[in-house]
Scaffold this active site. Structure first.
Site, mmCIF file in Angstrom:
data_model
loop_
_atom_site.group_PDB
_atom_site.id
_atom_site.type_symbol
_atom_site.label_atom_id
_atom_site.label_comp_id
_atom_site.label_asym_id
_atom_site.label_seq_id
_atom_site.Cartn_x
_atom_site.Cartn_y
_atom_site.Cartn_z
ATOM 1 N N LYS A 39 0.804 -1.222 0.000
ATOM 2 C CA LYS A 39 0.000 0.000 0.000
ATOM 3 C C LYS A 39 0.838 1.274 0.000
ATOM 4 O O LYS A 39 0.276 2.370 -0.173
ATOM 5 C CB LYS A 39 -0.955 -0.003 1.192
ATOM 6 N N SER A 256 -2.626 -12.255 4.836
ATOM 7 C CA SER A 256 -3.082 -12.169 3.446
ATOM 8 C C SER A 256 -2.083 -12.846 2.511
ATOM 9 O O SER A 256 -2.462 -13.345 1.445
ATOM 10 C CB SER A 256 -3.303 -10.714 3.034
#
Length: 297
Positions: A39, A256
């Site tokens: 991100k 994840s």
């Protein structure tokens, strides 16, 4: 070079213990970004596009809803451009990410856990309306997938001569969409991984322990034509894979990433040969308070 220039160009590694001579699985290690996750790319791009479009300037304030990693990426970019950042984050997520956002100078406002990311988005939008801050709105911004198409997607094809399958988790959907768009021209099949409790392949939404991926609605900018398949992954498989990746590959990754590996392994079961590329979005260091390496032990 300055630290901000370290965003991107992350390593792509062969996962030897999960590959064989016929099927190889590679992973992009996004924890090597300065803020520790994929991100960082998004935070940088959202801030830079807001400046380019004259939505913000030096000294202004941006606001966003994030469970952690996007907030970290935004805080990094905001610091670089002398912008103030306010992050609305639901309770219940790993506290390490919240601590990092605060350490980078952003203001964090917590929202009700039961309202999830939707509640944080509503609060961020209300903050924009009441204060005049600019809401970056990662979940609906066209700039979200653009942050990855020419960076992460291109890096993969620059680092590998051939890719047959791309597998990635979906949260806001930007990473998958951007990379899949780039890989379409290379005849790559792109597959989504989602936790049980996410709704992309149907069913009712419910809580899950995998952080950073999972959707309560289909992302507006995610075209179904990009999706070859959607694979559901259980919390147990994802967290067991985190431990396997640590012990067998020497890589400390987040849940994840464990989910992404499970998706790659499911593809591996059904093909005779090929190259599979996945994304490991972040590291396990920001989930130690959630007992990521001791899940349900």
């Amino acid at each position: 070079m300055i630290s901000f220039d370290l965003i991107g160009n992350t390593p792509l590694v062969l996962l030897q213990s999960f590959s064989n001579k016929d099927v190889q699985i590679y992973a992009k290690l996004e924890q090597f970004n300065p803020g520790g996750s994929v991100k960082d790319r998004l935070g940088k791009h959202l801030i830079e596009m807001a400046i380019k479009e004259n939505k913000i300037q030096q000294g202004d304030t941006v606001v966003e809803a994030s469970a952690g990693n996007t907030g970290i990426g935004i805080a990094l970019a905001a610091n670089h451009y002398d912008i103030q950042a306010v992050i609305f984050a639901p309770e219940g997520f790993a506290e390490e990410k919240i601590a990092i956002i605060k350490a980078l100078g952003a203001k964090v406002i917590r929202t009700e856990q039961t309202l999830g990311m939707t509640g944080a988005q509503v609060a961020a939008q209300a903050y924009e309306q009441s204060t005049g801050a600019f809401y970056l709105n990662q979940f609906d911004s066209k700039h979200n997938p653009d942050a990855y198409q020419s960076t992460l997607g291109k890096e993969i094809t620059d680092q590998l001569d051939n890719v047959d399958y791309f597998v990635s988790g979906v949260g806001s959907g930007g990473t998958f969409t951007g990379v899949a768009k780039h890989l379409t021209a290379h005849q790559v099949e792109s597959v989504i991984v989602e936790p049980e409790g996410s709704i992309l392949s149907g069913g009712q939404p419910h809580a899950h322990d995998i952080e950073g991926i999972g959707s309560e609605k289909w992302p507006d900018f995610l075209s179904k034509s990009l999706v070859a398949d959607i694979i559901k992954v259980s919390d147990e498989d994802a967290f067991n894979n985190v431990k396997r990746i640590a012990r067998q590959e020497g890589l400390l990754v987040g849940s994840s990433s464990g989910a992404a590996l499970q998706g790659a392994l499911e593809i591996k079961k059904h093909i005779k040969q090929g190259i599979i590329v996945t994304i490991f979005p972040d590291g396990s260091d920001r989930y130690m308070s959630k007992q990521i390496l001791n899940y349900k032990e």
